[in-house]
Design an enzyme around this catalytic site. Structure first.
Site, PDB file in Angstrom:
ATOM      1  N   HIS A 125       0.842  -1.203   0.000  1.00 10.46           N
ATOM      2  CA  HIS A 125       0.000   0.000   0.000  1.00 10.46           C
ATOM      3  C   HIS A 125       0.875   1.249   0.000  1.00 10.46           C
ATOM      4  O   HIS A 125       1.403   1.629   1.039  1.00 10.46           O
ATOM      5  CB  HIS A 125      -0.868   0.048   1.267  1.00 10.46           C
ATOM      6  CG  HIS A 125      -1.796  -1.103   1.437  1.00 10.46           C
ATOM      7  ND1 HIS A 125      -3.159  -0.968   1.411  1.00 10.46           N
ATOM      8  CD2 HIS A 125      -1.557  -2.422   1.651  1.00 10.46           C
ATOM      9  CE1 HIS A 125      -3.729  -2.146   1.618  1.00 10.46           C
ATOM     10  NE2 HIS A 125      -2.784  -3.042   1.766  1.00 10.46           N
TER      11      HIS A 125
ATOM     12  N   HIS B  15     -22.742 -20.777  26.539  1.00  2.00           N
ATOM     13  CA  HIS B  15     -21.576 -20.536  27.387  1.00  2.00           C
ATOM     14  C   HIS B  15     -20.623 -21.734  27.445  1.00  2.00           C
ATOM     15  O   HIS B  15     -19.611 -21.674  28.132  1.00  2.00           O
ATOM     16  CB  HIS B  15     -22.024 -20.197  28.817  1.00  2.00           C
ATOM     17  CG  HIS B  15     -22.556 -18.806  28.969  1.00  2.00           C
ATOM     18  ND1 HIS B  15     -23.495 -18.267  28.108  1.00  2.00           N
ATOM     19  CD2 HIS B  15     -22.263 -17.836  29.874  1.00  2.00           C
ATOM     20  CE1 HIS B  15     -23.770 -17.024  28.497  1.00  2.00           C
ATOM     21  NE2 HIS B  15     -23.031 -16.745  29.557  1.00  2.00           N
TER      22      HIS B  15
ATOM     23  N   GLU C 291     -14.006  -7.849  25.987  1.00  2.00           N
ATOM     24  CA  GLU C 291     -13.026  -8.937  25.897  1.00  2.00           C
ATOM     25  C   GLU C 291     -11.943  -8.669  24.859  1.00  2.00           C
ATOM     26  O   GLU C 291     -10.761  -8.944  25.080  1.00  2.00           O
ATOM     27  CB  GLU C 291     -13.719 -10.268  25.585  1.00  2.00           C
ATOM     28  CG  GLU C 291     -14.579 -10.818  26.712  1.00  2.00           C
ATOM     29  CD  GLU C 291     -15.965 -10.188  26.763  1.00  2.00           C
ATOM     30  OE1 GLU C 291     -16.319  -9.405  25.851  1.00  2.00           O
ATOM     31  OE2 GLU C 291     -16.707 -10.472  27.725  1.00  2.00           O
TER      32      GLU C 291
HETATM   33  C1  LIG Z   1      -9.276  -6.743  10.543  1.00  2.00           C
HETATM   34  C2  LIG Z   1      -8.904  -6.343   9.157  1.00  2.00           C
HETATM   35  N1  LIG Z   1      -9.826  -6.378   8.189  1.00  2.00           N
HETATM   36  C3  LIG Z   1      -9.490  -6.074   6.919  1.00  2.00           C
HETATM   37  C4  LIG Z   1      -8.219  -5.741   6.586  1.00  2.00           C
HETATM   38  C5  LIG Z   1      -7.827  -5.468   5.152  1.00  2.00           C
HETATM   39  N2  LIG Z   1      -7.553  -4.044   4.932  1.00  2.00           N
HETATM   40  C6  LIG Z   1      -6.320  -3.545   4.905  1.00  2.00           C
HETATM   41  S1  LIG Z   1      -6.292  -1.897   4.649  1.00  2.00           S
HETATM   42  C7  LIG Z   1      -7.969  -1.825   4.596  1.00  2.00           C
HETATM   43  C8  LIG Z   1      -8.659  -0.524   4.369  1.00  2.00           C
HETATM   44  C9  LIG Z   1      -8.641   0.249   5.564  1.00  2.00           C
HETATM   45  O1  LIG Z   1      -9.051   1.523   5.287  1.00  2.00           O
HETATM   46  P1  LIG Z   1      -8.352   2.693   6.073  1.00  2.00           P
HETATM   47  O2  LIG Z   1      -8.094   2.256   7.455  1.00  2.00           O
HETATM   48  O3  LIG Z   1      -9.162   3.882   5.832  1.00  2.00           O
HETATM   49  O4  LIG Z   1      -6.933   2.807   5.401  1.00  2.00           O
HETATM   50  P2  LIG Z   1      -6.581   3.588   4.075  1.00  2.00           P
HETATM   51  O5  LIG Z   1      -7.136   2.758   2.977  1.00  2.00           O
HETATM   52  O6  LIG Z   1      -7.232   4.913   4.148  1.00  2.00           O
HETATM   53  O7  LIG Z   1      -5.116   3.621   4.080  1.00  2.00           O
HETATM   54  C10 LIG Z   1      -8.517  -3.079   4.760  1.00  2.00           C
HETATM   55  C11 LIG Z   1      -9.961  -3.364   4.727  1.00  2.00           C
HETATM   56  C12 LIG Z   1      -7.279  -5.699   7.641  1.00  2.00           C
HETATM   57  N3  LIG Z   1      -6.009  -5.388   7.429  1.00  2.00           N
HETATM   58  N4  LIG Z   1      -7.653  -5.993   8.902  1.00  2.00           N
END
Ligand SMILES: Cc1ncc(C[n+]2csc(CCOP(=O)(O)OP(=O)(O)O)c2C)c(N)n1
Ligand SMILES: [Mg+2]
Length: 681
Positions: A26, A487, A426
């Site tokens: 990214h 549970h 939790e």
């Molecule tokens: C628990 C979880 N779900 C999904 C992902 C996959 N994922 C990585 S980045 C992202 C988008 C997140 O958006 P944002 O936090 O706004 O980051 P930006 O795209 O703006 O850098 C997702 C869904 C992840 N890393 N962790």
């Protein structure tokens, strides 16, 4: 170009180039956030790149772990040194240029998402969104606790701040909301979250799925909320950090409006997928926008390293030196406390950590392992001043209250106590426990075993990041009775046993509990899961049975056939060991030679050598029966093709214990019958 801007653009272009070379990752988030991180590290973070483990350093957590190149580029440019396995600083970079060029490659220390056990300067492992934010609350708790217990008049040796960089994804995650609620309640004024408000997530505009007023939400949590309208405005960012530093009564959220992929002509604010490289063409165009030579790769322009050296390098060395000088005096005046801090930092236990641990006399009626756990935990915590923890609102059921004199509570603005109150949160409890653990305090958390499911992502990260969090669970099976199937855990044991580096222990009586704790407390690079009953079970007479110290080997022969040559092996864990023992007696009366193996931990047993394993489970004895009130998945490994597994094949039922046991067949007579069956009798 202005040196600030040049340095910021270096972070950006390193991220772009590394992602492009790896052809994965990214780039957009690092490009958007480079100024935010630059301003923080260069001017505010109390961090000495020459000693990245300095105990009172401010913590920086990249909760938006997908932006990992932002952190790697920063660690590289600021010249953070590498720390070896013995905790010694060595004179090589934590992240070299070569490491950056091997972003996301096999065996590199620049994996796709930051992993704290691999890369110095990475304070905690992030990637599953929300976890880093949760960890940061634990770190802030640790800082407050250390300050309350170790600072002395004139000696504020612990007052580190914790900064976490979060994205829209973090803000949406449940764990992050729980953690924010807890931090607000606890008034953790040393905690600062920076929210990258860039209006975009992976699937498109954030507005597709996220429209609440999060500023109001955080005000509601009890946070101080401030906003920076442009991520490129260093002055405004600086003012926001100042606001945080001045806010002494609650945590601070800084909402920063930013543009993902800042400078990139096409991706800016786009709803295109941005979790991918820009492409060679766009990299060039973007570099043009930054005033960069288009064809340069991994360029660090003249003066940039020096810029960081003269900024965070110099400032960090000075604050660290000031602290060290103060700490030298502290050591002289408070040698006992200083010695404790030294042990904390080096993950050592105090001398006498195992004194006065309970020894439980044989007792047919016995006690629940949650009871023996509570007594053992209290004895240990008394000996280990920095063992702290709590429950998610079930401390009375989990028996995890520390009740000895002076144990105290960790409450808002009264941060000295050992009992944490996580509330019914939790997941945040799991994440915060990890944050406390990576701050080097020994931390435990507790709830019902079934709700380990609510914490599993954090438990998994503890295992991955090799931090010794302690997860205590009671009400470990259908044996909890009346609360019923909602549970009653079934598949949780199998799931946690499948988790690499998680040491799972389900002790078979009170003295096994003590031995289990001895194993757990000595772990330094693995978390542990302790699985305990609600219901009473017998305490064995160890003059007749093997010593409970066998727990350390994971499985041991509790009671054997005369002459050590059994015809059948009965094996179980926890409360079911007793069914094996009763069956053993009955079989004996019928002239059948059995052996009972108590097997509290598969993980520990698997670490034993072949000879020990053979001594417990001789290959020649193929008639074997396992008994466990849980999914049978995996027991076939130990019972073999000719054995029989007694376990759960459905959810449980709500009824008194006696009736539940009968309904699901956990009766001595069934174990006896299974033994005869596998013997062909
Ligand atoms: C628990 C979880 N779900 C999904 C992902 C996959 N994922 C990585 S980045 C992202 C988008 C997140 O958006 P944002 O936090 O706004 O980051 P930006 O795209 O703006 O850098 C997702 C869904 C992840 N890393 N962790
Ligand atoms: Mg976003």
């Amino acid at each position: 170009m202005d040196m600030d801007q040049l340095s910021i653009n270096t972070i950006r272009t390193l991220a772009m180039d590394a992602v492009q070379k790896a052809n994965s990752g990214h780039p957009g988030a690092p490009m958007g956030l480079a100024p935010v991180v630059y301003e923080l590290w260069q001017k505010y973070l109390r961090y000495d790149p020459a000693d990245p483990l300095w105990p009172n350093r401010d913590r920086f957590v990249l909760s938006a772990g997908h932006a990992s190149m932002l952190l790697y580029a920063t660690l590289h440019l600021t010249g953070v040194r590498h720390v070896d396995g013995d905790g010694k600083v060595v004179d090589r970079p934590a992240v070299s240029m070569d490491d950056i060029q091997h972003f996301r490659q096999l065996d590199s220390n620049t994996p796709g998402h930051p992993e704290s056990h691999l890369t110095t300067g990475v304070e905690t492992t992030t990637g599953p969104l929300g976890q880093g934010a949760g960890n940061s609350v634990g770190m802030a708790i640790a800082s407050k606790w250390l300050g309350a217990n170790y600072n002395q008049p004139g000696f504020d040796v612990f007052d580190f701040n914790v900064y976490a960089l979060c994205g829209d994804g973090d803000m949406m995650e449940g764990v992050c909301c729980e953690a924010a609620s807890l931090a607000g309640h606890l008034k953790l004024s040393n905690l600062c979250w920076i929210y990258d408000h860039n209006h975009v997530t992976l699937d498109g505009p954030a507005s597709f799925s996220f429209s609440e007023d999060d500023m109001t939400r955080f005000v509601g949590y009890g946070w101080n909320v401030t906003r920076v309208a442009d991520a490129n405005d260093l002055d405004m960012l600086g003012r926001a950090y100042e606001t945080f530093l001045k806010t002494k009564d609650r945590p601070t959220l800084i909402v920063v409006d930013s543009h993902i992929g800042y400078g990139s002509p096409h991706k800016q604010d786009s709803s295109d997928a941005h979790g991918e490289p820009l492409g060679e063409e766009e990299v060039k165009l973007t570099k043009k926008v930054y005033g960069w030579p288009e064809d340069s790769k991994f360029l660090v322009p003249e003066g940039v390293y020096n810029q960081f050296k003269n900024g965070i390098g110099k400032r960090g060395a000075e604050v660290h030196a000031g602290w060290s000088k103060k700490f030298e005096d502290y050591k002289k005046q408070f040698p006992k406390l200083a010695d404790q801090l030294d042990k904390i930092q080096n993950q050592q236990l105090p001398d006498g950590w195992d004194k006065d641990l309970p020894v439980f006399p044989a007792d047919a009626k016995g006690m629940a392992t949650r009871e023996s756990s509570g007594k053992t935990l209290n004895a240990l915590a008394k000996n280990i001043p920095w063992l702290i923890g709590g429950s998610a609102d079930l401390a009375h059921s989990n028996k995890t209250n520390l009740t000895f004199e002076g144990a105290g509570d960790f409450f808002p603005n009264a941060y000295h106590g050992r009992n944490l109150h996580f509330g019914v949160r939790e997941h945040a409890m799991g994440a915060a426990t990890n944050g406390i653990s990576v701050s080097r305090l020994r931390a435990f958390s507790a709830t019902f075993f079934n709700f380990s499911d609510y914490m599993k992502p954090s438990m998994r990260l503890a295992a991955l990041m090799e931090t010794p969090s302690i997860f205590i669970f009671t009400h470990d099976s259908i044996g909890l009775g009346e609360d019923g199937p909602t549970h009653q855990p079934i598949e949780q044991l199998a799931g946690l046993r499948a988790m690499p580096n998680m040491v799972v222990l389900r002790p078979g009586d009170a003295n096994e509990v003590v031995e289990a704790y001895k194993v757990i407390i000595q772990l330094r690079h693995s978390p542990a899961t302790l699985v305990l009953t609600r219901q009473a079970m017998p305490t064995y007479d160890r003059t007749k049975f093997a010593a409970a110290s066998g727990v350390a080997k994971g499985a041991y022969v509790l009671i054997d056939a005369e002459g050590g040559k059994p015809d059948v092996i009965l094996m179980g864990t926890g409360s079911e060991v007793h069914l094996c023992v009763e069956a053993y007696e009955k079989l004996k009366a019928e002239g059948i030679k059995a052996r009972v193996v108590s097997m509290p931990s598969w993980d520990l047993f698997e670490k034993q050598d072949a000879a020990y394993k053979e001594s417990v489970f001789p290959a020649a004895v193929t008639a074997r029966v396992s008994v466990e009130m849980a999914a049978t998945l995996g027991w076939d490994r130990y019972v073999g093709p000719k054995g029989k597994m007694i376990g759960m094949h459905s959810f449980g039922a709500s009824a008194p214990l006696k009736d539940v046991l009968k309904k699901f067949g956990f009766l001595t007579e069934n174990v006896v019958a299974a033994a005869k069956q596998v013997l062909g009798k």
